[in-house]
Design a protein around this motif. Structure first.
Motif, PDB file in Angstrom:
ATOM      1  N   THR A 293       0.835  -1.211   0.000  1.00 14.35           N
ATOM      2  CA  THR A 293       0.000   0.000   0.000  1.00 14.35           C
ATOM      3  C   THR A 293       0.865   1.254   0.000  1.00 14.35           C
ATOM      4  O   THR A 293       0.460   2.282  -0.549  1.00 14.35           O
ATOM      5  CB  THR A 293      -0.950   0.024   1.207  1.00 14.35           C
ATOM      6  OG1 THR A 293      -0.185  -0.070   2.428  1.00 14.35           O
ATOM      7  CG2 THR A 293      -1.951  -1.108   1.144  1.00 14.35           C
ATOM      8  N   THR A 294       2.041   1.163   0.604  1.00 14.27           N
ATOM      9  CA  THR A 294       2.948   2.313   0.600  1.00 14.27           C
ATOM     10  C   THR A 294       3.348   2.679  -0.823  1.00 14.27           C
ATOM     11  O   THR A 294       3.401   3.857  -1.199  1.00 14.27           O
ATOM     12  CB  THR A 294       4.199   2.010   1.444  1.00 14.27           C
ATOM     13  OG1 THR A 294       3.813   1.819   2.797  1.00 14.27           O
ATOM     14  CG2 THR A 294       5.190   3.163   1.371  1.00 14.27           C
ATOM     15  N   VAL A 295       3.609   1.658  -1.636  1.00 13.39           N
ATOM     16  CA  VAL A 295       4.000   1.906  -3.021  1.00 13.39           C
ATOM     17  C   VAL A 295       2.792   2.271  -3.885  1.00 13.39           C
ATOM     18  O   VAL A 295       2.818   3.248  -4.640  1.00 13.39           O
ATOM     19  CB  VAL A 295       4.716   0.664  -3.594  1.00 13.39           C
ATOM     20  CG1 VAL A 295       5.017   0.866  -5.073  1.00 13.39           C
ATOM     21  CG2 VAL A 295       6.002   0.384  -2.825  1.00 13.39           C
ATOM     22  N   LEU A 296       1.719   1.505  -3.766  1.00 14.49           N
ATOM     23  CA  LEU A 296       0.561   1.684  -4.651  1.00 14.49           C
ATOM     24  C   LEU A 296      -0.275   2.909  -4.304  1.00 14.49           C
ATOM     25  O   LEU A 296      -1.042   3.395  -5.142  1.00 14.49           O
ATOM     26  CB  LEU A 296      -0.318   0.431  -4.606  1.00 14.49           C
ATOM     27  CG  LEU A 296       0.329  -0.854  -5.122  1.00 14.49           C
ATOM     28  CD1 LEU A 296      -0.606  -2.035  -4.948  1.00 14.49           C
ATOM     29  CD2 LEU A 296       0.726  -0.696  -6.592  1.00 14.49           C
ATOM     30  N   SER A 297      -0.146   3.416  -3.086  1.00 11.56           N
ATOM     31  CA  SER A 297      -0.951   4.581  -2.704  1.00 11.56           C
ATOM     32  C   SER A 297      -0.466   5.869  -3.366  1.00 11.56           C
ATOM     33  O   SER A 297      -1.229   6.841  -3.454  1.00 11.56           O
ATOM     34  CB  SER A 297      -0.934   4.765  -1.191  1.00 11.56           C
ATOM     35  OG  SER A 297       0.361   5.109  -0.736  1.00 11.56           O
ATOM     36  N   VAL A 298       0.796   5.883  -3.825  1.00 16.85           N
ATOM     37  CA  VAL A 298       1.344   7.127  -4.388  1.00 16.85           C
ATOM     38  C   VAL A 298       0.534   7.611  -5.588  1.00 16.85           C
ATOM     39  O   VAL A 298       0.090   8.774  -5.611  1.00 16.85           O
ATOM     40  CB  VAL A 298       2.831   6.947  -4.748  1.00 16.85           C
ATOM     41  CG1 VAL A 298       3.355   8.189  -5.464  1.00 16.85           C
ATOM     42  CG2 VAL A 298       3.648   6.672  -3.502  1.00 16.85           C
ATOM     43  N   PRO A 299       0.295   6.779  -6.631  1.00 11.90           N
ATOM     44  CA  PRO A 299      -0.515   7.275  -7.744  1.00 11.90           C
ATOM     45  C   PRO A 299      -1.946   7.585  -7.350  1.00 11.90           C
ATOM     46  O   PRO A 299      -2.573   8.493  -7.926  1.00 11.90           O
ATOM     47  CB  PRO A 299      -0.465   6.132  -8.770  1.00 11.90           C
ATOM     48  CG  PRO A 299      -0.082   4.923  -7.990  1.00 11.90           C
ATOM     49  CD  PRO A 299       0.797   5.402  -6.898  1.00 11.90           C
ATOM     50  N   VAL A 300      -2.486   6.864  -6.369  1.00 11.01           N
ATOM     51  CA  VAL A 300      -3.850   7.147  -5.908  1.00 11.01           C
ATOM     52  C   VAL A 300      -3.908   8.503  -5.232  1.00 11.01           C
ATOM     53  O   VAL A 300      -4.816   9.318  -5.484  1.00 11.01           O
ATOM     54  CB  VAL A 300      -4.346   6.045  -4.959  1.00 11.01           C
ATOM     55  CG1 VAL A 300      -5.731   6.390  -4.411  1.00 11.01           C
ATOM     56  CG2 VAL A 300      -4.386   4.697  -5.673  1.00 11.01           C
TER      57      VAL A 300
END
Length: 309
Positions: A293-300
């Motif tokens: 989630t730390t990585v994937l939350s950036v574009p979100v």
């Protein structure tokens, strides 16, 4: 929009510096832990104290709390219901997964984002208080009541008193007391508190970037389905629920709606991994969800800020 993107660019640059320091080893092996503890135990409480001392207490218990707290609870319940139905997980594993699905990183990442993107750290205070005063005690109570806890697991007394021993909560409480009473810190006390508060954002971001190096490959074991369910709910489900609750239930718009959606899109807090490790329940699940989630939350986060900002 340019201001929002500029704010994220500044955050990304400091995170990158943290990664480089870990890669080169210039700060030593324990730098990530030291920076994280410095931010969590010292600098962030000071920042919250100063922020809330100048805030109107009535603005903290507003309709926005319905959106942030409601989305966190609904996301956690969705994970618990689906995981129980599909994988027949025990209550302790369900508690860890529910926390991983809805417990946002309001301290280490929420405050920097609120400061640089929303322009006010107080936007994080409601969700931070809700998590520490409601979500953490409930989740820890389930973990503490599970069979065969780790020998070093905290006692029930420590679980019940955990909120009042949490530095960020103490900072919030002191700030609220100052705001409610109208008292002002004397200059002799205020100046060192201001210096400490100035460390909160850079220390948190440096620790975050440093912690990205050397993490194990996530979601490769038997529980990868549970990991991806929690990741999907946290990354996409919770901010969507926060937006729907904020927009259509409590009629938010503008910056308040952006704030509840943005804070709900934050990645899973590392606290969840700490809780799971203490009781040896769902440790791998918590670790993998935090990382992904730390990585994937950036574009979100960027998408939410651009679309709603």
């Amino acid at each position: 929009m340019s201001a929002v993107l500029g704010g994220f660019a500044a955050l990304a640059a400091v995170i990158a510096v943290g990664w480089v320091t870990a890669r080169t080893g210039v700060l030593g092996e324990g730098a990530t832990g030291v920076l994280s503890r410095l931010s969590y135990y010292v600098a962030t409480p000071a920042l919250l104290l100063l922020t809330l001392a100048d805030a109107d207490p009535a603005t903290l218990l507003t309709a926005a709390l319905v959106a942030t707290g409601g989305s966190a609870l609904l996301t956690g319940l969705l994970f618990a219901g689906l995981a129980r139905w599909w994988w027949r997980l025990r209550p302790a594993q369900l508690a860890t997964g529910a926390l991983a699905s809805g417990y946002v990183n309001a301290g280490n990442l929420g405050i920097p984002i609120a400061v640089y993107v929303l322009g006010d750290a107080s936007y994080v205070a409601p969700v931070l208080l809700f998590q520490v005063l409601v979500m953490a005690p409930v989740g820890l109570s389930v973990l503490a009541g599970s069979r065969g806890p780790a020998e070093d697991a905290p006692s029930r007394w420590r679980v019940l008193t955990q909120p009042v021993r949490t530095p960020v909560v103490l900072g919030c409480v002191l700030g609220l007391l100052l705001a409610e009473t109208g008292l002002r810190l004397p200059a002799l006390v205020l100046r060192p508190v201001e210096l400490l508060a100035a460390l909160a954002v850079p220390a948190a971001l440096l620790a975050f970037g440093s912690g990205l190096r050397g993490a194990p490959r996530p979601a490769t074991g038997d529980g990868r389905g549970q990991v991806w369910l929690a990741v999907a709910l946290k990354t996409l489900g919770q901010p969507a629920l926060a937006y729907l609750l904020g927009r259509w239930v409590v009629d938010l718009s503008g910056v308040p709606l952006l704030a509840v959606t943005l804070t709900s899109a934050l990645p899973t807090a590392q606290n969840v991994f700490v809780y799971a490790t203490a009781y040896d329940r769902g440790t791998a699940l918590a670790r993998d969800v935090v990382l992904l989630t730390t990585v994937l939350s950036v574009p979100v986060l960027v998408g939410v800020a651009v679309v709603l900002g």
